[in-house]
Design a protein around this motif. Structure first.
Motif, PDB file in Angstrom:
ATOM      1  N   TYR A   1       0.835  -1.196   0.000  1.00 48.81           N
ATOM      2  CA  TYR A   1       0.000   0.000   0.000  1.00 48.81           C
ATOM      3  C   TYR A   1       0.870   1.247   0.000  1.00 48.81           C
ATOM      4  O   TYR A   1       0.561   2.247  -0.648  1.00 48.81           O
TER       5      TYR A   1
ATOM      6  N   ILE B   1     -10.620   6.634  -2.482  1.00 43.83           N
ATOM      7  CA  ILE B   1     -10.586   5.384  -1.725  1.00 43.83           C
ATOM      8  C   ILE B   1      -9.348   5.274  -0.848  1.00 43.83           C
ATOM      9  O   ILE B   1      -9.309   4.485   0.102  1.00 43.83           O
ATOM     10  N   TYR B   2      -8.321   6.074  -1.129  1.00 45.51           N
ATOM     11  CA  TYR B   2      -7.005   5.886  -0.522  1.00 45.51           C
ATOM     12  C   TYR B   2      -7.039   5.776   1.011  1.00 45.51           C
ATOM     13  O   TYR B   2      -6.733   4.731   1.579  1.00 45.51           O
TER      14      TYR B   2
ATOM     15  N   LEU C   1     -12.590  -5.057  -0.249  1.00 45.97           N
ATOM     16  CA  LEU C   1     -11.598  -4.033  -0.546  1.00 45.97           C
ATOM     17  C   LEU C   1     -10.540  -4.506  -1.536  1.00 45.97           C
ATOM     18  O   LEU C   1      -9.867  -3.681  -2.151  1.00 45.97           O
TER      19      LEU C   1
ATOM     20  N   TYR D   1     -10.534  -1.530  -4.124  1.00 45.11           N
ATOM     21  CA  TYR D   1      -9.353  -0.688  -4.249  1.00 45.11           C
ATOM     22  C   TYR D   1      -8.701  -0.846  -5.619  1.00 45.11           C
ATOM     23  O   TYR D   1      -8.253   0.133  -6.219  1.00 45.11           O
TER      24      TYR D   1
ATOM     25  N   ALA E   1     -16.011   1.394   1.424  1.00 38.69           N
ATOM     26  CA  ALA E   1     -14.914   0.815   2.197  1.00 38.69           C
ATOM     27  C   ALA E   1     -15.436   0.025   3.384  1.00 38.69           C
ATOM     28  O   ALA E   1     -14.778  -0.915   3.846  1.00 38.69           O
TER      29      ALA E   1
ATOM     30  N   GLY F   1      -9.974   3.412   2.524  1.00 41.65           N
ATOM     31  CA  GLY F   1      -9.669   2.013   2.231  1.00 41.65           C
ATOM     32  C   GLY F   1      -8.483   1.498   3.015  1.00 41.65           C
ATOM     33  O   GLY F   1      -8.530   0.403   3.594  1.00 41.65           O
ATOM     34  N   GLY F   2      -7.404   2.284   3.057  1.00 37.34           N
ATOM     35  CA  GLY F   2      -6.217   1.856   3.795  1.00 37.34           C
ATOM     36  C   GLY F   2      -6.477   1.712   5.281  1.00 37.34           C
ATOM     37  O   GLY F   2      -6.029   0.754   5.920  1.00 37.34           O
TER      38      GLY F   2
ATOM     39  N   PHE G   1      -8.220   2.228  -8.101  1.00 33.97           N
ATOM     40  CA  PHE G   1      -6.878   2.574  -8.542  1.00 33.97           C
ATOM     41  C   PHE G   1      -6.774   2.553 -10.064  1.00 33.97           C
ATOM     42  O   PHE G   1      -6.048   3.353 -10.663  1.00 33.97           O
TER      43      PHE G   1
ATOM     44  N   HIS H   1     -17.217   6.178  -1.797  1.00 34.86           N
ATOM     45  CA  HIS H   1     -16.094   5.310  -1.467  1.00 34.86           C
ATOM     46  C   HIS H   1     -15.928   5.173   0.045  1.00 34.86           C
ATOM     47  O   HIS H   1     -15.456   4.155   0.525  1.00 34.86           O
TER      48      HIS H   1
ATOM     49  N   TRP I   1      -0.820  -6.364  -6.140  1.00 32.61           N
ATOM     50  CA  TRP I   1      -1.897  -6.130  -5.177  1.00 32.61           C
ATOM     51  C   TRP I   1      -2.867  -7.320  -5.155  1.00 32.61           C
ATOM     52  O   TRP I   1      -3.198  -7.854  -4.087  1.00 32.61           O
TER      53      TRP I   1
END
Length: 399
Positions: A9, A106-107, A66, A70, A61, A110-111, A74, A57, A173
């Motif tokens: 990530y 989403i960054y 995910l 994701y 999430a 999501g993370g 992306f 998003h 990923w």
């Protein structure tokens, strides 16, 4: 714990940071200008509007797989960046910028959700700092790679290269990320409700979330003061060349990024040894925020080498980052981590609008960089009030 996924990530964030900021760099090649604050704020205002409209998003999430969510976001993110190189009009450029903002939204939700699911509360500091490490250190990559590509290949080919090359990241990923995530610790007990419970927007009306958003606004205000005005300060006040200023600014951003997983690891280690989670994480955030006082000292240093050393010290504020993300993960109900993180990130981007404008206004009125930078340190320290007085114990409460 397996830290390959947060590391992957982090690589994604290193790749995406220059691709996100490249649009502004391509439009304004004169980065070190008195109007940098206005340009940065305008770009972030537009980006904030896109993020607000991409709020789905934040909800996705919390509710969808995910691994695929994701990867899909992306792909949109990368394709929008690459296709920008083919834009023939401002309207098309803006359209691709909207798509890029939708993909990138989403960054952080999501993370943060991934870390919440895969790691127990006492182990989240390191992976949280690790995945955000890529965002900060991506600025170093941007400062070195993007200007070289622009000069050598032109802006269109640079967009195409940075955008489409990023799609390669999707392969590792999908290979590393599990098809089904198995929650750790208390998150496992909350999983059924996370899947079945309806979305309730009153989840945003929560004292802990309010404190987290206020504190994160103050944190990101300080960050945007550095990222927007530090290179300009080094050129204008310290009389460094553009290359020298870029190098030392990149060193400061790199220090900020490297400090993130270190701060998370220190807190995790102490908590595993029996220390109270709330006091430990808030204590490390406090120590990190106090290093922001080095920024004031740097403004008043008589020699340039001393000022640069103090600026590097002021970048140790990054030690707080992994713990700031973990504080939210510990306070948010498991099924609302994504939407809480979206609200936190919105507050941070709001600071990205205010900080460049405020510093620019103070520079014009006072003729000095000192008031604007000192205000950044003061705002940062005010964030401690939010984390200590508004945010309570690091445990979920009903919203």
């Amino acid at each position: 714990m397996d830290h390959r996924r947060p590391a992957l990530y982090s690589i994604n964030n290193q790749l995406s940071r220059p691709r996100r900021d490249f649009i502004r760099l391509a439009v304004d090649l004169h980065r070190f200008s008195p109007h940098a604050g206005n340009q940065g704020s305008a770009a972030l205002f537009f980006f904030l509007v896109v993020r607000a409209h991409a709020g789905s998003h934040w909800l996705c999430a919390d509710r969808f797989n995910l691994r695929w969510l994701y990867a899909g976001a992306f792909a949109i993110w990368s394709l929008a960046q690459g296709l920008t190189g083919l834009a023939e009009s401002l309207a098309v450029l803006i359209g691709f910028r909207i798509l890029l903002g939708i993909g990138e939204s989403i960054y952080l939700p999501g993370g943060t959700k991934i870390v919440t699911v895969l790691f127990s509360a006492k182990d989240r500091g390191l992976p949280s700092g690790l995945f955000d490490f890529g965002t900060r250190t991506g600025l170093v990559l941007e400062g070195i790679l993007v200007p070289w590509l622009l000069v050598r290949y032109g802006w269109r080919h640079t967009f195409l290269l940075l955008g489409f090359a990023g799609l390669v990241w999707i392969v590792p990923w999908l290979w590393v990320f599990p098809r089904r995530m198995q929650p750790e610790g208390t998150a496992a007990a909350s999983l059924p409700s996370a899947i079945s419970s309806p979305v309730r927007w009153n989840a945003l009306f929560n004292r802990n979330l309010l404190g987290i958003c206020l504190g994160f606004f103050c944190f990101d205000y300080y960050w945007y003061v550095l990222v927007t005005w530090l290179p300009d300060y080094l050129v204008t006040v310290r009389h460094l060349s553009v290359v020298q200023a870029g190098f030392y600014a990149s060193l400061a951003f790199f220090t900020f990024g490297v400090a993130e997983p270190i701060g998370g690891w220190i807190a995790d280690s102490l908590i595993r040894r029996g220390r109270d989670e709330t006091r430990t994480r808030k204590g490390i955030v406090t120590a990190a925020f106090l290093t922001g006082l080095f920024l004031i000292a740097a403004m008043r240093a008589s020699s340039t080498p001393m000022a640069i050393g103090l600026l590097i010290g002021a970048s140790l504020v990054g030690v707080a980052t992994g713990n700031l993300l973990t504080i939210l993960q510990s306070c948010a109900p498991f099924e609302k981590v994504g939407i809480w993180t979206g609200a936190e990130n919105f507050a941070g981007n709001l600071a990205g609008i205010v900080a460049p404008l405020a510093v620019g206004l103070l520079i014009r009125r006072s003729g000095s960089y000192v008031p604007g930078f000192e205000l950044g340190s003061i705002v940062l320290l005010m964030g401690l009030l939010a984390y200590w007085l508004v945010v309570g114990e690091l445990k979920p409460k009903s919203s």
